[in-house]
Write an enzyme that holds these catalytic residues in place. Structure first.
Site, short mmCIF file in Angstrom:
data_model
loop_
_atom_site.label_atom_id
_atom_site.label_comp_id
_atom_site.label_asym_id
_atom_site.label_seq_id
_atom_site.Cartn_x
_atom_site.Cartn_y
_atom_site.Cartn_z
N GLN A 278 -18.71 20.40 16.53
CA GLN A 278 -19.21 19.54 17.52
C GLN A 278 -18.78 19.70 18.86
O GLN A 278 -19.64 19.10 19.86
CB GLN A 278 -18.71 17.92 17.03
CG GLN A 278 -19.47 17.41 15.95
CD GLN A 278 -18.63 16.09 15.41
OE1 GLN A 278 -17.72 15.54 16.01
NE2 GLN A 278 -19.21 15.51 14.19
N ASN A 279 -17.77 20.45 19.26
CA ASN A 279 -17.49 20.49 20.64
C ASN A 279 -17.62 22.15 21.16
O ASN A 279 -17.19 22.07 22.40
CB ASN A 279 -15.82 19.78 20.57
CG ASN A 279 -16.02 18.47 20.64
OD1 ASN A 279 -16.23 17.70 21.49
ND2 ASN A 279 -15.64 17.86 19.31
N TRP A 280 -17.60 22.91 20.23
CA TRP A 280 -17.68 24.33 20.92
C TRP A 280 -18.97 24.74 21.53
O TRP A 280 -18.75 25.77 22.19
CB TRP A 280 -17.11 25.36 19.95
CG TRP A 280 -18.10 26.00 19.04
CD1 TRP A 280 -18.71 25.37 17.93
CD2 TRP A 280 -18.49 27.38 19.06
NE1 TRP A 280 -19.75 26.55 17.55
CE2 TRP A 280 -19.64 27.65 18.20
CE3 TRP A 280 -18.22 28.42 20.05
CZ2 TRP A 280 -20.26 28.90 18.13
CZ3 TRP A 280 -19.16 29.51 20.09
CH2 TRP A 280 -19.89 29.74 19.08
N ILE A 282 -21.78 22.93 23.09
CA ILE A 282 -22.55 21.53 23.20
C ILE A 282 -24.19 21.53 23.03
O ILE A 282 -24.78 20.67 22.65
CB ILE A 282 -22.03 20.89 24.66
CG1 ILE A 282 -20.49 20.49 24.33
CG2 ILE A 282 -22.51 19.51 24.96
CD1 ILE A 282 -20.06 19.52 23.14
N VAL A 284 -26.28 23.25 21.48
CA VAL A 284 -26.67 23.16 19.95
C VAL A 284 -26.28 22.02 19.37
O VAL A 284 -26.93 21.13 18.56
CB VAL A 284 -26.10 24.46 19.25
CG1 VAL A 284 -26.37 24.32 17.67
CG2 VAL A 284 -26.75 25.71 19.86
N HIS A 285 -25.02 21.44 19.74
CA HIS A 285 -24.59 20.16 19.05
C HIS A 285 -25.63 18.98 19.36
O HIS A 285 -26.02 18.22 18.63
CB HIS A 285 -23.22 19.75 19.59
CG HIS A 285 -22.81 18.44 18.88
ND1 HIS A 285 -22.68 17.97 17.60
CD2 HIS A 285 -22.62 17.15 19.56
CE1 HIS A 285 -22.36 16.66 17.54
NE2 HIS A 285 -22.28 16.25 18.86
N HIS A 318 -27.63 31.83 11.29
CA HIS A 318 -26.67 32.79 11.53
C HIS A 318 -27.23 34.25 10.73
O HIS A 318 -26.81 35.30 11.12
CB HIS A 318 -25.32 32.27 10.99
CG HIS A 318 -24.57 31.37 11.90
ND1 HIS A 318 -24.94 30.24 12.31
CD2 HIS A 318 -23.55 31.89 12.66
CE1 HIS A 318 -23.96 29.96 13.21
NE2 HIS A 318 -23.13 30.84 13.47
N TYR A 380 -23.12 50.65 6.22
CA TYR A 380 -22.72 52.07 5.85
C TYR A 380 -23.23 52.78 4.52
O TYR A 380 -23.77 53.87 4.63
CB TYR A 380 -21.27 52.22 6.33
CG TYR A 380 -20.80 53.61 6.20
CD1 TYR A 380 -20.63 54.40 7.13
CD2 TYR A 380 -20.09 54.19 5.05
CE1 TYR A 380 -20.30 55.55 7.07
CE2 TYR A 380 -19.76 55.40 4.92
CZ TYR A 380 -19.66 56.31 5.97
OH TYR A 380 -19.42 57.18 5.94
#
Length: 427
Positions: A278-280, A282, A284-285, A318, A380
């Protein structure tokens, strides 16, 4: 600090200087006369203009809400599918160039999704009877009102601004602070060079040396390689966080006089996985909260189901940003993000305070190297061991300490030479 310094010095003594700035260019271009990534980025303007044209038609009433919603959905779906199809079809595009391109298209998708939603809320508020609550709140008299916001300048300001949530009127700073801007630009230049140097000098040799343990399924060596990779990977991740969220976003915000500078909070003090996510990040949150989480709650979905849906949506993006550029689908990134759901439950249930904070940091330090090694190993094997039919030879191993890629000749220790005996002296 001393332990990491020892590891870096050991790397320097073992491999020598591997930093090559010229090699970075080859990460973006295979052919200097072919720029597929740049062409894709330019084409992205078509989707933005199409979204603006749809909103103008909807504001004028010449298009029904149902038809407009269907066309918006098609436009948003094309934003995700079109670049992915081009990346998978074009062989001249590099993985790094593809990641950059797909990241820009993903940001465009999120921005145009917000652009569509807010304009829809404005139409609903405009059609509501007098005295009803406005969906977007009250707008000052001096601000821009709907539908006067449907201009190219307004749209492109939003597309360039460091936010994912559209507003009719953004907070603005009174002037551009030149010293502040110069410091951020210097940080951008310095930290990008530092990250490239650390990747070439520290991460690449460690990853290359990890291929043999993976092939042999030597689990003790795999764990040793994983722990060795965790240190440079986490250091580079921290540098990237500061470079992007503090230096880059603040530089863009200063140039555009964008007033909202809350790009991150104190995620390093997180005592739960949920607090970290929630905080890394903001921007996107805020987007997930406004356009995904709260609309699901309004439809009667439970909080736990809505949170799980947010994590799964994040897992999809992702995986989208990793699998498509590498042209292989292994779902390691998706499973890593999906694993955050039970991890968040476990940490919030059984770990508190410093123990929860330690669990969050351990998941960051160990989780990312696992995903990196899994993707590099699969890439690889697919491209250099007969899986993909690639024409390029496999990447050479890093140089050994004595400067050669071959081991020095070994001197065999044999029996000592026999002394010569003079037969005449024995008679």
């Amino acid at each position: 600090v001393l332990s990491n310094a020892r590891l870096f010095l050991e790397n320097l003594i073992k491999y020598g200087i591997l930093v090559d700035p010229i090699q970075v260019v080859s990460l973006f271009l295979k052919d200097p006369y072919s720029w597929p990534s740049l062409c894709l980025i330019i084409v992205a303007n078509v989707f933005a203009v199409a979204a603006l044209a749809l909103e103008r038609r909807l504001a004028a009433g010449s298009l029904s809400e149902r038809t407009g919603a269907a066309l918006h959905a098609a436009n948003l779906l094309a934003i995700l599918c079109f670049p992915a199809a081009v990346v998978l079809a074009v062989t001249s595009i590099t993985p790094v160039g593809a990641v950059l391109t797909l990241a820009i298209y993903t940001v465009l998708f999120l921005k145009l999704f917000s652009f569509r939603d807010l304009n829809k809320w404005c139409r609903e508020a405009k059609a509501a009877p007098p005295g009803a609550a406005k969906a977007n709140g009250d707008v000052g008299k001096s601000g821009v009102a709907y539908p006067d916001n449907l201009t190219y300048s307004n749209l492109y300001y939003f597309l360039l601004a460091p936010t994912l949530c559209y507003e009719l009127n953004f907070p603005r700073s009174p002037r551009i602070r030149k010293r502040f801007l110069l410091r951020r630009l210097f940080e951008m230049l310095f930290f990008i060079q530092l990250m490239v140097g650390l990747i070439q000098q520290w991460m690449v040799p460690t990853i290359q040396n990890s291929m043999k343990p993976f092939r042999d399924m030597d689990y003790s060596r795999i764990i040793e390689r994983l722990l060795k990779l965790a240190v440079p990977n986490h250091l580079i991740w921290l540098i990237f966080f500061y470079w992007f969220f503090h230096s880059c976003l603040n530089a863009v915000a200063e140039l555009l006089q964008f007033g909202d500078r809350e790009f991150y909070r104190d995620w390093w003090n997180s005592e739960s996985v949920t607090y970290f996510w929630q905080n890394w990040n903001i921007p996107v949150h805020k987007w997930c909260l406004r356009h995904f989480y709260k609309p699901m709650l309004k439809r009667g979905v439970s909080k736990w189901t809505a949170q799980t849906a947010v994590f799964l949506a994040s897992a999809f993006f992702h995986e989208y940003l990793v699998s498509v550029p590498l042209k292989m689908f292994r779902l390691w990134a998706f499973m890593g993000m999906a694993a955050q759901i039970p991890l968040a439950w476990f940490v919030s249930k059984f770990l508190r305070g410093n123990y929860g904070n330690a669990a969050v940091w351990m998941s960051l330090i160990i989780g990312q190297p696992i995903a990196v090694l899994m993707y590099v190993h699969d890439y690889y094997v697919l491209n250099y061991e007969g899986g993909g039919g690639a024409e390029e030879p496999p990447p050479p191993p890093p140089p050994l300490p004595w400067g050669s890629r071959e081991a020095p000749p070994r001197v065999r220790a044999g029996p000592p030479p026999r002394p010569e005996v003079n037969v005449g002296s024995l008679q």
